[in-house]
Design an enzyme around this catalytic site. Structure first.
Site, short mmCIF file in Angstrom:
data_model
loop_
_atom_site.label_atom_id
_atom_site.label_comp_id
_atom_site.label_asym_id
_atom_site.label_seq_id
_atom_site.Cartn_x
_atom_site.Cartn_y
_atom_site.Cartn_z
N ARG A 147 3.22 -10.83 11.88
CA ARG A 147 3.79 -10.18 10.74
C ARG A 147 5.08 -9.59 11.59
O ARG A 147 5.07 -8.92 12.62
CB ARG A 147 3.00 -8.91 10.26
N TYR A 159 9.24 2.63 8.80
CA TYR A 159 7.89 2.29 8.82
C TYR A 159 7.58 0.82 9.66
O TYR A 159 8.38 0.01 9.52
CB TYR A 159 7.20 2.03 7.42
N ASP A 210 5.56 -6.64 5.51
CA ASP A 210 4.92 -5.44 4.80
C ASP A 210 5.93 -4.60 4.24
O ASP A 210 6.66 -3.97 4.95
CB ASP A 210 3.95 -4.71 5.70
N HIS A 212 5.24 -2.11 2.10
CA HIS A 212 4.75 -0.92 2.20
C HIS A 212 5.00 -0.06 0.90
O HIS A 212 5.06 1.17 1.20
CB HIS A 212 5.14 -0.19 3.64
N GLU A 236 3.80 -8.00 1.52
CA GLU A 236 2.64 -7.14 1.28
C GLU A 236 3.05 -5.95 0.63
O GLU A 236 4.12 -5.48 0.95
CB GLU A 236 2.13 -6.99 2.79
N GLU A 262 -4.71 -2.55 0.44
CA GLU A 262 -5.04 -1.76 1.62
C GLU A 262 -5.57 -0.39 1.10
O GLU A 262 -6.31 0.41 1.77
CB GLU A 262 -4.36 -1.83 2.85
N ARG A 283 -6.45 -7.09 0.27
CA ARG A 283 -6.39 -6.50 1.57
C ARG A 283 -7.41 -5.28 1.52
O ARG A 283 -7.51 -4.94 2.91
CB ARG A 283 -5.00 -6.10 2.02
N GLU A 339 -6.03 -9.39 9.50
CA GLU A 339 -4.96 -8.37 10.39
C GLU A 339 -5.58 -8.12 11.44
O GLU A 339 -6.87 -7.70 11.66
CB GLU A 339 -4.51 -7.25 9.42
N TRP A 402 6.17 5.90 1.24
CA TRP A 402 6.17 5.68 2.81
C TRP A 402 5.92 4.46 3.04
O TRP A 402 4.74 3.86 2.56
CB TRP A 402 5.46 6.73 3.65
C1 CS2 Z 1 0.04 -1.08 7.42
C2 CS2 Z 1 -0.78 -0.07 8.18
O1 CS2 Z 1 -1.18 -2.39 8.81
C3 CS2 Z 1 -0.68 -2.21 7.79
O2 CS2 Z 1 -0.71 -3.33 6.96
O3 CS2 Z 1 0.16 -0.99 5.84
O4 CS2 Z 1 -0.23 0.15 9.24
C4 CS2 Z 1 -0.76 1.35 7.33
O5 CS2 Z 1 0.37 2.00 7.36
C5 CS2 Z 1 -1.63 2.49 8.12
O6 CS2 Z 1 -2.80 1.79 7.97
C6 CS2 Z 1 -1.93 3.80 7.27
O7 CS2 Z 1 -2.62 4.66 7.93
MG MG Z 2 0.09 -2.79 4.81
#
Ligand code: CS2
Ligand code: MG
Length: 402
Positions: A147, A159, A210, A212, A236, A262, A283, A339, A402
């Site tokens: 990634r 991020y 990502d 996000h 993602e 996630e 995810r 991941e 975020w």
């Molecule tokens: C992210 C995470 O790993 C990922 O794909 O989206 O780092 C996410 O920001 C954190 O798990 C939030 O606690």
């Molecule tokens: Mg993520």
């Protein structure tokens, strides 16, 4: 096999973790990860004050019944705190059942569909050059999927960028830090990042990114189309996923595969995304999606619609969660990718485990149960400290994902 003790252990070896520890009348111990980044004590209290008292005396072998007892019996269903709590109990019960049967959990889930779970690592950099360099380091370490996240000129604290190649740990001690976001600058910059990576390393490995949750569907459609020449394995969380039908718009414009989930915690969060084939990978992690029992339901539905797994595995999911994920990863027919952000040495000291990285993949342990433990003496050396995820704002001050 009766549960005689149910305890919550909060520890912070570099970052906060919440672990549920169940003990049976036969002296067996089962563990579940109950960590919810930035809201840890909410889950610790839900378990300690409302769930653990109900577990004492229950038959630890009744996994499905306990799941429904906690899900339907709470009346108030779903949500990250409830489902993370149920997940911790569920995973601990699977750990116990494996130990009682003297089998690794994947054997209880139907045995292996593969020997190991191919993983992806996190390359990041303040600049494109730094990120490109990091990709090379992962390829040299044997990863076959990477990634890539990079800083965006004029957008500080974005991020996924740890600062000069450091691993990215988003939770910050104290009150939530605030970051600034600029969608236009991001959309202009990201295609150049992937052009540079493919120029340098070619196409014989998987690339991921990502987003996000930070775009609108039409912006995500633009990004997905702009990234098509670089053949991403997945884009993602392109948009916040409450509006599941919003993904139809993205799907209609781009062939870049999409991974989501996630932040989901129940099959209902992704039923439409899966049944309309609006996504390619789900995810939702074992620790937030109701545990092994519920996650297998989600992946069973996903298999009907050509959707594969891509479990979340950031460092705020403990080694207990990763160990459990690997038993699911190797035992489902529709595995996609896992991941893997390696935990810190302190975290590995608190959570000794047998899974190991080899040749771009993780291998689950062979011992009974999940193959992970908690060293309570070490855990006691790392007291909890409040930490929060950042709050993101547009340049005009509007709060943004975020
Ligand atoms: C992210 C995470 O790993 C990922 O794909 O989206 O780092 C996410 O920001 C954190 O798990 C939030 O606690
Ligand atoms: Mg993520």
């Amino acid at each position: 096999m009766k549960i005689i003790e149910a305890r919550v252990i909060v520890t912070s070896p570099g970052r906060n973790f919440v672990t549920l520890k169940l003990t049976t009348d036969e002296g067996l111990v089962g563990l579940g990860d109950a960590t919810l980044n930035g809201r840890e004590l909410a889950v610790a209290s839900y378990l300690t004050d409302h769930v653990c008292p109900l577990l004492i005396g229950r038959d630890a072998g009744r996994i499905e019944d306990t799941w429904n007892y906690l899900y339907k019996g709470a009346y108030w269903r779903r949500g990250p705190v409830t489902m993370t709590s149920i997940a911790a109990v569920d995973v601990a019960l699977w750990d116990l059942k494996g130990k009682a049967a003297a089998l690794p959990v994947y054997q209880l889930l139907g045995g292996r569909c593969r020997d190991a779970a191919t993983v992806y690592g996190h390359a990041n950099g303040e600049t494109v050059d730094e990120a490109v360099e990091q990709v090379g380091a992962y390829l040299r370490a044997g990863y076959r999927a990477v990634r890539v996240q990079a800083g965006v000129p004029g957008v500080a604290g974005i991020y996924g960028v740890g600062g000069h190649g450091q691993p990215y740990e988003p939770a910050v001690a104290g009150l939530p830090p605030e970051t600034v976001w600029d969608t236009a600058a991001y959309l202009r910059h990201i295609p150049d990042l992937f052009a540079a990576v493919r120029d340098k390393y070619g196409f014989d490995f998987h690339l991921l990114h990502d987003v996000h949750h930070r775009l609108t569907p039409i912006e995500a459609a633009r990004l997905g189309r702009d990234l098509e020449p670089y053949r991403l394995f997945w884009m993602e969380d392109p948009v916040p996923a409450e509006l599941q039908e919003g993904f139809r718009l993205i799907r209609g414009h781009t062939t870049t595969p999409i991974a989501v989930g996630e932040v989901f915690n129940a099959v209902w969060d992704c039923r439409q995304l899966i049944s309309e084939q609006l996504i390619d990978f789900v995810r939702t992690p074992v620790s937030h999606g109701g545990g092994i029992t519920h996650l297998r339901r989600i992946l069973g539905l996903a298999e009907l619609y050509h959707v594969r797994s891509g479990f979340h595995g950031a460092t705020d999911l403990s080694p207990v969660c990763l160990a459990a994920a690997l038993h699911v990863d190797v035992s489902i027919p529709n595995f996609g990718l896992q991941e893997y952000m390696a935990h810190s040495a302190e975290t590995d000291e608190v959570f000794p485990h047998s899974y190991r990285f080899e040749d771009g993949a993780l291998l689950a342990g062979e011992e009974p149960g999940l193959g992970v433990d908690i060293d309570e003496e070490a855990a006691a050396r790392y007291p909890y400290r409040a930490a929060y995820l950042p709050v993101n704002r547009l340049r005009d001050g509007t709060v943004h994902s975020w």
